[in-house]
Design an enzyme around this catalytic site. Structure first.
Site, PDB file in Angstrom:
ATOM      1  N   LYS A 275      35.397  41.937  33.878  1.00  0.00           N
ATOM      2  CA  LYS A 275      36.122  42.779  34.510  1.00  0.00           C
ATOM      3  C   LYS A 275      37.022  43.545  33.802  1.00  0.00           C
ATOM      4  O   LYS A 275      37.116  44.971  33.687  1.00  0.00           O
ATOM      5  CB  LYS A 275      36.936  42.241  35.610  1.00  0.00           C
ATOM      6  CG  LYS A 275      36.099  41.956  36.815  1.00  0.00           C
ATOM      7  CD  LYS A 275      36.911  40.961  37.839  1.00  0.00           C
ATOM      8  CE  LYS A 275      35.987  40.280  38.939  1.00  0.00           C
ATOM      9  NZ  LYS A 275      36.412  39.182  39.498  1.00  0.00           N
TER      10      LYS A 275
ATOM     11  N   GLN B  76      41.873  36.186  40.758  1.00  0.00           N
ATOM     12  CA  GLN B  76      40.580  35.595  40.583  1.00  0.00           C
ATOM     13  C   GLN B  76      40.576  34.212  41.560  1.00  0.00           C
ATOM     14  O   GLN B  76      41.380  33.334  41.468  1.00  0.00           O
ATOM     15  CB  GLN B  76      40.296  35.287  39.044  1.00  0.00           C
ATOM     16  CG  GLN B  76      38.905  34.894  39.228  1.00  0.00           C
ATOM     17  CD  GLN B  76      37.826  35.845  39.240  1.00  0.00           C
ATOM     18  OE1 GLN B  76      37.933  36.898  39.128  1.00  0.00           O
ATOM     19  NE2 GLN B  76      36.736  35.459  40.116  1.00  0.00           N
TER      20      GLN B  76
ATOM     21  N   ASP C 284      40.338  43.815  46.337  1.00  0.00           N
ATOM     22  CA  ASP C 284      39.396  43.057  46.458  1.00  0.00           C
ATOM     23  C   ASP C 284      39.090  43.014  48.152  1.00  0.00           C
ATOM     24  O   ASP C 284      38.365  42.654  48.703  1.00  0.00           O
ATOM     25  CB  ASP C 284      39.736  41.438  46.361  1.00  0.00           C
ATOM     26  CG  ASP C 284      39.034  40.928  45.330  1.00  0.00           C
ATOM     27  OD1 ASP C 284      37.934  41.361  44.778  1.00  0.00           O
ATOM     28  OD2 ASP C 284      39.547  39.830  44.488  1.00  0.00           O
TER      29      ASP C 284
END
Ligand code: NAD
Length: 300
Positions: free
Chosen positions: A54, A98, A121
């Site tokens: 990422k 994460q 997200d």
């Protein structure tokens, strides 16, 4: 006729090029550099690989990348303090924590502490509610990538019969909401669904997000249907050498490709689209934060 292979790797490269173009314009015309912060708690090897990837792709499209690597024993209060600082940082437009988090941390509490407008997200409860009511939201990256590929292949999805296998909060449920938003007739199937093969057989669009290797065989697929395989399953492959593994999806590729009209491969299908959509979401969040018009085609 053999199924069209929907090439997620090539599609993701196109999305990244589009994102990079918007980043250049934001810098040149407005002096703004979109910034993405990724927070990793602990040393889970798979998570470390994702976070590295990422960060690398964020920099490649010209955005600012910030990584916060915290010790596995980090307290909830310390993690929330990091998120609070990022929420207030004007140079950060997207925040991603994460998952999974170590067991002593409350995932819902942590995710819901991210400012919803920076929740790239799309897991914050406000974004879930906005998506569910058809309002402008941050959309979870994996289902957004699937939607982009479906729209690109079909044009309009209106009136199509869609079956999503899997009801997770990160893939199955938001995928179903997005398909509903595009006027599909949507069924969500799951581990308790009765006669799953019959349910899948009526679908023009099948999205498999189960986490069971090659679970969907070709004889469940309606001829000509589009199959989107979200699954990522690693199988031991001793025939390839000691310790080697093979990546397979949730559908049996060979038999499904023989019947389907179009299909995403694993690897090279949905997987690459996920990070591309994370970058797209960050640019969208940056535009919204600065009251600028949003890039077209990069969101739902
Ligand atoms: P999950 O474990 O949270 O959810 C799986 C779902 O499948 C559950 O809702 C369950 O009801 C359903 N299910 C389980 N067994 C079933 C059965 N026999 N029949 C029908 N339904 C069944 O998984 P998830 O997080 O949604 O991920 C699903 C898959 O997608 C995994 O392989 C994961 O690795 C992959 N994934 C890929 C990406 C990507 O970037 N491509 C992103 C997220 C997840």
């Amino acid at each position: 006729m053999p199924a069209t292979i929907i090439d997620g790797k090539a599609f993701a490269a196109r999305v990244r090029t589009q994102v990079a173009g918007h980043v250049t314009r934001l810098k040149q015309d407005h002096g703004i550099t979109p910034g993405l912060a990724v927070v990793l708690v602990g040393e889970d090897p798979a998570s470390q690989v994702y976070v590295r990837s990422k960060g690398k792709q964020t920099v490649e499209v010209g955005m600012k990348s910030v990584e916060h690597k915290l010790d596995a024993q980090t307290s909830e209060a310390d993690l929330l303090a990091v998120i609070d600082r990022l929420n207030k940082d004007p140079e950060i437009h997207g925040i991603l924590v994460q998952l999974p988090l170590p067991g002593h941390l409350d995932e819902d509490l942590v995710i819901n502490s991210i400012a919803p407008e920076k929740d790239v997200d799309g897991f914050h409860i406000s974004n879930v509610g906005l998506l569910g009511t058809g309002q402008k939201s941050m959309v979870p990256c994996t289902p957004l990538g699937c939607l982009m590929m479906l729209r690109d292949h079909h044009g309009s999805l209106s009136g199509m019969e869609a079956v999503v296998i899997g009801r997770s909060n990160i893939v199955g449920k938001p995928m179903a909401q997005l398909l509903l938003g595009d006027s599909c007739t949507v069924t969500i199937a799951h581990s308790r669904t009765k006669d799953l093969p019959e349910v899948v057989r009526r679908a023009d669009i099948v999205v498999a997000a189960v986490g069971r290797p090659e679970m969907v065989p070709g004889d469940w697929i309606k001829p000509g249907a589009t199959v989107i395989d979200v699954g990522i399953n690693r199988l031991d492959a001793p025939e390839k050498g000691e310790g080697k593994t093979l990546l397979v999806g949730d559908v049996d590729y060979e038999s499904c490709a023989a019947v389907a009209g179009a299909i995403t491969p694993v690897p090279g299908g949905v997987g690459p689209m996920t990070i591309a959509c994370l970058l797209a979401n960050t640019v969208t969040a940056c535009c919204r934060a600065n009251s600028l018009s949003e890039p077209e085609g990069l969101t739902a």
